[in-house]
Design a protein around this motif. Structure first.
Motif, PDB file in Angstrom:
ATOM      1  N   TYR A   1       6.427  -1.413   4.032  1.00 50.26           N
ATOM      2  CA  TYR A   1       5.677  -1.203   2.790  1.00 50.26           C
ATOM      3  C   TYR A   1       5.935   0.207   2.298  1.00 50.26           C
ATOM      4  O   TYR A   1       6.529   1.039   2.994  1.00 50.26           O
ATOM      5  CB  TYR A   1       4.179  -1.457   2.975  1.00 50.26           C
ATOM      6  CG  TYR A   1       3.457  -0.501   3.905  1.00 50.26           C
ATOM      7  CD1 TYR A   1       2.757   0.603   3.412  1.00 50.26           C
ATOM      8  CD2 TYR A   1       3.439  -0.719   5.274  1.00 50.26           C
ATOM      9  CE1 TYR A   1       2.076   1.459   4.260  1.00 50.26           C
ATOM     10  CE2 TYR A   1       2.767   0.141   6.126  1.00 50.26           C
ATOM     11  CZ  TYR A   1       2.090   1.222   5.616  1.00 50.26           C
ATOM     12  OH  TYR A   1       1.423   2.086   6.470  1.00 50.26           O
TER      13      TYR A   1
ATOM     14  N   PHE B   1       9.404  -8.242  -2.693  1.00 50.21           N
ATOM     15  CA  PHE B   1       8.421  -7.161  -2.667  1.00 50.21           C
ATOM     16  C   PHE B   1       7.407  -7.355  -3.789  1.00 50.21           C
ATOM     17  O   PHE B   1       7.734  -7.873  -4.856  1.00 50.21           O
ATOM     18  CB  PHE B   1       9.099  -5.800  -2.822  1.00 50.21           C
ATOM     19  CG  PHE B   1       9.952  -5.408  -1.647  1.00 50.21           C
ATOM     20  CD1 PHE B   1       9.441  -4.637  -0.617  1.00 50.21           C
ATOM     21  CD2 PHE B   1      11.274  -5.829  -1.575  1.00 50.21           C
ATOM     22  CE1 PHE B   1      10.219  -4.293   0.471  1.00 50.21           C
ATOM     23  CE2 PHE B   1      12.068  -5.484  -0.489  1.00 50.21           C
ATOM     24  CZ  PHE B   1      11.543  -4.717   0.540  1.00 50.21           C
TER      25      PHE B   1
ATOM     26  N   TYR C   1       0.448   0.934  -3.492  1.00 50.83           N
ATOM     27  CA  TYR C   1       1.205   0.240  -2.447  1.00 50.83           C
ATOM     28  C   TYR C   1       2.105  -0.873  -2.990  1.00 50.83           C
ATOM     29  O   TYR C   1       1.694  -1.661  -3.855  1.00 50.83           O
ATOM     30  CB  TYR C   1       0.263  -0.389  -1.412  1.00 50.83           C
ATOM     31  CG  TYR C   1      -0.485   0.614  -0.574  1.00 50.83           C
ATOM     32  CD1 TYR C   1       0.136   1.272   0.486  1.00 50.83           C
ATOM     33  CD2 TYR C   1      -1.819   0.911  -0.864  1.00 50.83           C
ATOM     34  CE1 TYR C   1      -0.563   2.197   1.248  1.00 50.83           C
ATOM     35  CE2 TYR C   1      -2.521   1.843  -0.105  1.00 50.83           C
ATOM     36  CZ  TYR C   1      -1.875   2.484   0.943  1.00 50.83           C
ATOM     37  OH  TYR C   1      -2.570   3.402   1.693  1.00 50.83           O
TER      38      TYR C   1
ATOM     39  N   VAL D   1       4.432  -3.909  -0.975  1.00 48.79           N
ATOM     40  CA  VAL D   1       4.625  -4.454   0.368  1.00 48.79           C
ATOM     41  C   VAL D   1       5.819  -5.401   0.387  1.00 48.79           C
ATOM     42  O   VAL D   1       6.168  -6.024  -0.619  1.00 48.79           O
ATOM     43  CB  VAL D   1       3.377  -5.209   0.875  1.00 48.79           C
ATOM     44  CG1 VAL D   1       2.177  -4.283   0.933  1.00 48.79           C
ATOM     45  CG2 VAL D   1       3.085  -6.431   0.013  1.00 48.79           C
ATOM     46  N   SER D   2       6.435  -5.504   1.554  1.00 44.83           N
ATOM     47  CA  SER D   2       7.448  -6.527   1.791  1.00 44.83           C
ATOM     48  C   SER D   2       6.712  -7.821   2.120  1.00 44.83           C
ATOM     49  O   SER D   2       5.954  -7.896   3.094  1.00 44.83           O
ATOM     50  CB  SER D   2       8.346  -6.121   2.965  1.00 44.83           C
ATOM     51  OG  SER D   2       9.173  -7.198   3.334  1.00 44.83           O
TER      52      SER D   2
END
Length: 242
Positions: free
Chosen positions: A158, A195, A202, A204-205
């Motif tokens: 992330y 993503f 943020y 994130v993956s």
């Protein structure tokens, strides 16, 4: 990115100084030096030039006149101009022709480099950004201190935004990579299929998410907030698996 430059000044010493500054700047490439505004116009019409360092007071056409003609040449806007002059009363005229910067003689390399960096930043903003999805690349490059570091996309867990910096958290790395960019910029470079922005701070993956609660995501033991602003998009993603 390399900017192709020419220098224009009817004073040989001033012209030589600008040329030497260009040659010692890694992202500038000197394509010619000229003592005439007319000659500069001729070269720009024949070659692809990105940037002109140009004196204002010259015998045939002055720098302001050359800049006006560049803006009206066929094929769209011409190269950007940084004026170099011994007189400070041309600043308003430089503004009217949309000069990128205005160097008052005598100037040193530090002042020159500041103006050159402004030209580089402008040029980089004009380059269309290709995402990792479009390029098919399995990695991205991040500016870390004074070098570019290659990061494998598959290793990203992330990304956390911190004003002008971001932290990129990676698998098998105890410490995040700190890079001088913005979360928005990185978001444009990463595949939207892999993503997602889940919070103002943020990205994130998606494949690294291990658990989800109403307002929180987990990547292993790391807890990441899911904001109201991004909850609808994330829930739509989750519905594919429910």
């Amino acid at each position: 990115m390399i900017l192709k430059c020419i220098a224009v000044d009817d004073e040989p010493l001033a012209l030589g100084l600008v040329c030497s500054f260009i040659e010692q700047t890694p992202f500038l490439e000197l394509k010619g030096s000229f003592s005439s505004g007319l000659k500069a116009l001729e070269v720009v019409r024949q070659e692809e030039i990105d940037l002109i360092f140009m004196d204002i007071q010259m015998p045939d056409l002055n720098g302001i006149q050359v800049a006006r003609l560049l803006d009206h040449q066929p094929g769209g806007p011409g190269p950007r101009v940084i004026f170099t002059t011994a007189f400070n009363n041309f600043a308003l005229d430089g503004y009217k022709v949309d000069a990128l910067d205005y160097l008052l003689k005598p100037f040193d390399y530090e002042e020159f480099l500041t103006a050159a960096n402004k030209a580089r930043n402008y040029a980089e903003m004009k380059v269309p950004v290709k995402t990792q999805e479009e390029t098919g690349e399995a990695f991205i490059f991040l500016k870390v201190e004074y070098q570019l570091v290659r990061i494998a996309i598959k290793d990203i867990l992330y990304i956390e935004g911190l004003k002008d910096y971001v932290k990129v958290y990676l698998e098998h790395n105890d410490r995040p990579i700190l890079t001088l960019t913005t979360l928005k910029d990185l978001e444009t470079k990463l595949s939207a299929k892999a993503f997602m922005r889940v919070h103002r701070s943020y990205i994130v993956s998606l494949e690294k998410i291990t658990a989800v609660t109403k307002n929180t995501l987990y990547i292993g033991e790391r807890m990441i907030s899911l904001s109201e602003q991004h909850k609808e998009a994330f829930n739509s993603y989750l519905k594919k698996w429910l």
